[in-house]
Motif scaffolding. Structure first.
Motif, mmCIF file in Angstrom:
data_model
loop_
_atom_site.group_PDB
_atom_site.id
_atom_site.type_symbol
_atom_site.label_atom_id
_atom_site.label_comp_id
_atom_site.label_asym_id
_atom_site.label_seq_id
_atom_site.Cartn_x
_atom_site.Cartn_y
_atom_site.Cartn_z
ATOM 1 N N THR A 1 0.671 -1.237 -0.010
ATOM 2 C CA THR A 1 -0.060 -0.024 0.063
ATOM 3 C C THR A 1 0.725 1.359 -0.047
ATOM 4 O O THR A 1 2.034 1.136 -0.008
ATOM 5 N N ASN A 2 0.399 2.486 -0.039
ATOM 6 C CA ASN A 2 0.911 3.762 0.170
ATOM 7 C C ASN A 2 0.127 4.444 1.171
ATOM 8 O O ASN A 2 -0.728 4.938 0.713
ATOM 9 N N ALA A 3 0.723 4.405 2.295
ATOM 10 C CA ALA A 3 -0.002 4.914 3.502
ATOM 11 C C ALA A 3 0.043 6.638 3.817
ATOM 12 O O ALA A 3 0.448 7.249 4.438
ATOM 13 N N THR A 4 -0.216 7.274 2.559
ATOM 14 C CA THR A 4 -0.198 8.441 2.408
ATOM 15 C C THR A 4 -1.706 8.954 2.213
ATOM 16 O O THR A 4 -2.019 10.286 1.607
ATOM 17 N N PHE A 5 -2.651 8.093 2.438
ATOM 18 C CA PHE A 5 -4.193 8.220 1.532
ATOM 19 C C PHE A 5 -5.005 8.212 2.501
ATOM 20 O O PHE A 5 -5.895 7.082 2.687
ATOM 21 N N PRO A 6 -5.168 9.101 3.674
ATOM 22 C CA PRO A 6 -6.428 8.905 4.491
ATOM 23 C C PRO A 6 -7.729 9.083 4.063
ATOM 24 O O PRO A 6 -7.841 9.611 3.184
ATOM 25 N N TYR B 1 -8.271 5.967 3.725
ATOM 26 C CA TYR B 1 -7.883 4.339 3.298
ATOM 27 C C TYR B 1 -6.688 3.658 3.878
ATOM 28 O O TYR B 1 -6.696 2.708 4.245
ATOM 29 N N GLU B 2 -5.518 4.575 3.962
ATOM 30 C CA GLU B 2 -4.488 4.112 4.497
ATOM 31 C C GLU B 2 -3.433 5.249 4.990
ATOM 32 O O GLU B 2 -3.238 6.086 4.249
ATOM 33 N N TYR B 3 -3.024 5.246 6.163
ATOM 34 C CA TYR B 3 -2.369 6.285 6.846
ATOM 35 C C TYR B 3 -1.587 5.810 7.825
ATOM 36 O O TYR B 3 -1.811 4.546 8.427
ATOM 37 N N MET C 1 -3.528 -2.997 -2.267
ATOM 38 C CA MET C 1 -4.723 -2.399 -1.810
ATOM 39 C C MET C 1 -4.453 -0.954 -1.161
ATOM 40 O O MET C 1 -3.586 -0.689 -0.211
ATOM 41 N N ALA C 2 -4.851 -0.085 -2.164
ATOM 42 C CA ALA C 2 -4.322 1.400 -1.765
ATOM 43 C C ALA C 2 -5.283 2.333 -2.412
ATOM 44 O O ALA C 2 -4.839 3.401 -3.063
ATOM 45 N N GLY C 3 -6.611 2.258 -2.105
ATOM 46 C CA GLY C 3 -7.510 3.103 -2.836
ATOM 47 C C GLY C 3 -7.468 3.104 -4.265
ATOM 48 O O GLY C 3 -7.457 4.060 -4.720
ATOM 49 N N MET C 4 -7.175 1.848 -4.980
ATOM 50 C CA MET C 4 -6.644 1.914 -6.289
ATOM 51 C C MET C 4 -7.772 1.781 -7.335
ATOM 52 O O MET C 4 -8.599 0.981 -7.012
ATOM 53 N N THR C 5 -7.866 2.614 -8.018
ATOM 54 C CA THR C 5 -8.850 2.647 -9.038
ATOM 55 C C THR C 5 -8.676 1.781 -10.119
ATOM 56 O O THR C 5 -7.421 1.473 -10.512
ATOM 57 N N VAL C 6 -9.759 0.891 -10.499
ATOM 58 C CA VAL C 6 -9.505 0.052 -11.589
ATOM 59 C C VAL C 6 -9.731 0.812 -12.829
ATOM 60 O O VAL C 6 -10.428 1.779 -13.192
ATOM 61 N N GLU D 1 -6.016 0.271 -18.428
ATOM 62 C CA GLU D 1 -4.614 0.132 -18.463
ATOM 63 C C GLU D 1 -4.006 -0.816 -17.411
ATOM 64 O O GLU D 1 -3.214 -1.680 -17.677
ATOM 65 N N ARG D 2 -4.393 -0.538 -16.151
ATOM 66 C CA ARG D 2 -4.048 -1.340 -15.230
ATOM 67 C C ARG D 2 -4.368 -2.748 -15.332
ATOM 68 O O ARG D 2 -3.887 -3.720 -14.817
ATOM 69 N N LYS D 3 -5.421 -3.068 -15.849
ATOM 70 C CA LYS D 3 -6.255 -4.331 -16.120
ATOM 71 C C LYS D 3 -5.303 -5.126 -17.065
ATOM 72 O O LYS D 3 -5.526 -6.390 -16.816
ATOM 73 N N VAL E 1 -14.012 9.465 -6.014
ATOM 74 C CA VAL E 1 -14.270 10.575 -6.848
ATOM 75 C C VAL E 1 -13.133 11.494 -6.833
ATOM 76 O O VAL E 1 -12.454 11.607 -5.994
ATOM 77 N N GLN E 2 -12.770 11.786 -8.171
ATOM 78 C CA GLN E 2 -11.570 12.704 -8.454
ATOM 79 C C GLN E 2 -12.156 13.919 -7.968
ATOM 80 O O GLN E 2 -13.055 14.455 -8.710
ATOM 81 N N VAL E 3 -11.547 15.062 -7.273
ATOM 82 C CA VAL E 3 -12.100 16.434 -6.777
ATOM 83 C C VAL E 3 -10.695 17.197 -6.967
ATOM 84 O O VAL E 3 -9.733 16.873 -7.060
ATOM 85 N N THR F 1 -1.263 8.320 -10.193
ATOM 86 C CA THR F 1 -2.559 8.282 -9.680
ATOM 87 C C THR F 1 -3.277 8.565 -10.910
ATOM 88 O O THR F 1 -2.915 9.055 -11.927
ATOM 89 N N THR F 2 -4.729 8.183 -10.644
ATOM 90 C CA THR F 2 -5.635 8.580 -11.769
ATOM 91 C C THR F 2 -5.789 9.991 -12.061
ATOM 92 O O THR F 2 -5.909 10.449 -13.134
ATOM 93 N N GLY F 3 -5.557 10.713 -10.871
ATOM 94 C CA GLY F 3 -5.638 11.980 -10.944
ATOM 95 C C GLY F 3 -4.418 12.485 -11.769
ATOM 96 O O GLY F 3 -4.704 13.494 -12.872
ATOM 97 N N GLU G 1 -15.293 9.864 -11.662
ATOM 98 C CA GLU G 1 -15.722 9.032 -10.604
ATOM 99 C C GLU G 1 -15.124 7.625 -10.974
ATOM 100 O O GLU G 1 -15.136 7.424 -12.319
ATOM 101 N N GLU G 2 -14.989 7.087 -9.900
ATOM 102 C CA GLU G 2 -14.257 5.689 -10.078
ATOM 103 C C GLU G 2 -14.337 4.544 -8.816
ATOM 104 O O GLU G 2 -15.004 4.900 -7.980
ATOM 105 N N GLU G 3 -13.823 3.294 -9.373
ATOM 106 C CA GLU G 3 -14.140 2.152 -8.519
ATOM 107 C C GLU G 3 -12.920 1.819 -8.148
ATOM 108 O O GLU G 3 -11.737 1.552 -8.634
ATOM 109 N N TYR G 4 -12.618 1.612 -6.511
ATOM 110 C CA TYR G 4 -11.459 0.949 -5.862
ATOM 111 C C TYR G 4 -11.577 -0.681 -5.901
ATOM 112 O O TYR G 4 -12.785 -1.170 -5.487
ATOM 113 N N ALA G 5 -10.405 -1.231 -6.168
ATOM 114 C CA ALA G 5 -10.485 -2.667 -5.916
ATOM 115 C C ALA G 5 -9.010 -3.018 -5.453
ATOM 116 O O ALA G 5 -8.103 -2.319 -5.531
HETATM 117 N N1 ARG Z 1 -7.599 6.257 -6.817
HETATM 118 C C1 ARG Z 1 -6.167 6.850 -7.197
HETATM 119 C C2 ARG Z 1 -5.761 5.674 -8.340
HETATM 120 O O1 ARG Z 1 -5.907 4.706 -7.965
HETATM 121 C C3 ARG Z 1 -5.380 7.187 -6.265
HETATM 122 C C4 ARG Z 1 -4.867 5.964 -5.270
HETATM 123 C C5 ARG Z 1 -3.642 6.801 -4.296
HETATM 124 N N2 ARG Z 1 -3.632 5.484 -3.365
HETATM 125 C C6 ARG Z 1 -2.705 5.835 -2.300
HETATM 126 N N3 ARG Z 1 -2.595 4.752 -1.402
HETATM 127 N N4 ARG Z 1 -1.730 6.794 -2.242
HETATM 128 O O2 ARG Z 1 -4.751 5.940 -9.005
#
Ligand code: ARG
Length: 255
Positions: free
Chosen positions: A41-46, A48-50, A98-103, A106-108, A121-123, A149-151, A211-215
């Motif tokens: 994971t990448n724990a800089t993402f409250p 979801y992970e911090y 597992m990192a709030g990762m968007t499906v 390309e990643r698939k 949701v990207q804001v 990231t998807t952003g 808008e996106e899905e995490y998996a």
């Molecule tokens: N949802 C975005 C992506 O999948 C950002 C995820 C970043 N997650 C993190 N743990 N830093 O690209």
């Protein structure tokens, strides 16, 4: 002389076989066989992970703990750079990511994904006095993102790489916004809320960007683990455990 040659050939052959088995081992090894589930994971993402104390906490860590329990495995969380999660899963360095990762499509191509367990949701974060009012105003503006990231991907596609500055994590992008180095930050809504709450003078635009899905991502060849994870995750979604964890970290009225 002849014997020496033979010996040399034999030594080389042995070395070759050794290096070959070493390679095979390295790329096929998962820690599951040793009773462990290794999650990158990448724990800089409250939320979801911090990091709290010296532990990785958050929604993903808690869901993963329940999955590991169901699979009778010991969860081991590895905190790493976001853009090394997928390569690490591909090399079987980690069993899952597992990192709030968007499906994304390309990643698939690179990894398999479980079914989705949350929506993102990207804001857009701006300073309170910003002239940027909607995503239409982003053209030509300096946009800060977390690298890979998807952003980052969407903003680079829509507004051009030259307008996008990539930072190692969301926090660094937010610091750059506060210092006036970028005009806005595009990032997932929940970490955005956490960053805005932790920093004065920032706000989130009302219009969302994507808008996106995490998996959970898994090595494409690890079909057995994929099946087990999907089954466990489905049970945890169906019995309300996943929602309970999400509700613990995200209050509905703050939406
Ligand atoms: N949802 C975005 C992506 O999948 C950002 C995820 C970043 N997650 C993190 N743990 N830093 O690209």
């Amino acid at each position: 002389m002849k014997n020496l040659k033979k010996l040399l050939a034999l030594t080389l052959a042995v070395l070759f076989v050794f290096s070959l088995t070493a390679c095979v081992k390295d790329s096929d090894k998962t820690t599951v066989s040793e009773g462990k589930l290794t999650m990158a994971t990448n724990a800089t993402f409250p939320p979801y992970e911090y990091i709290e104390g010296n532990k990785v906490v958050g929604i993903d860590a808690e869901i993963a703990a329940l999955i590991a329990k169901k699979l009778d495995l010991e969860l081991e969380i590895k905190d790493t750079e976001f853009d090394s999660i997928i390569p690490g899963v591909q090399k079987n360095k980690y069993d899952i990511g597992m990192a709030g990762m968007t499906v994304t499509d390309e990643r698939k191509q690179q990894v398999s994904f479980s079914s989705s367990y949350a929506k993102g949701v990207q804001v857009v974060i701006v300073t309170e006095d910003s002239k940027i009012k909607t995503t239409d105003d982003l053209k030509g503006k300096k946009i800060g993102v977390q690298q890979s990231t998807t952003g980052d991907i969407y903003a680079s596609d829509d507004f051009g790489e030259d307008n996008v500055t990539r930072y190692g994590n969301g926090n660094m992008a937010v610091e750059a916004l506060k210092a006036g180095k970028v005009d806005c930050v595009i990032i997932d809504n929940e970490p955005a809320k956490a960053y805005v709450a932790a920093n004065k003078g920032l706000k989130i635009l009302d219009t969302s960007y994507a808008e996106e899905e995490y998996a959970i991502c898994i090595n494409k060849n690890n079909k057995d683990l994929q099946k087990k994870i999907d089954k466990a995750l489905k049970e945890l979604i169906d019995d309300g455990s996943v929602q309970k964890i999400i509700d613990k970290y995200i209050s509905a009225d703050a939406e």
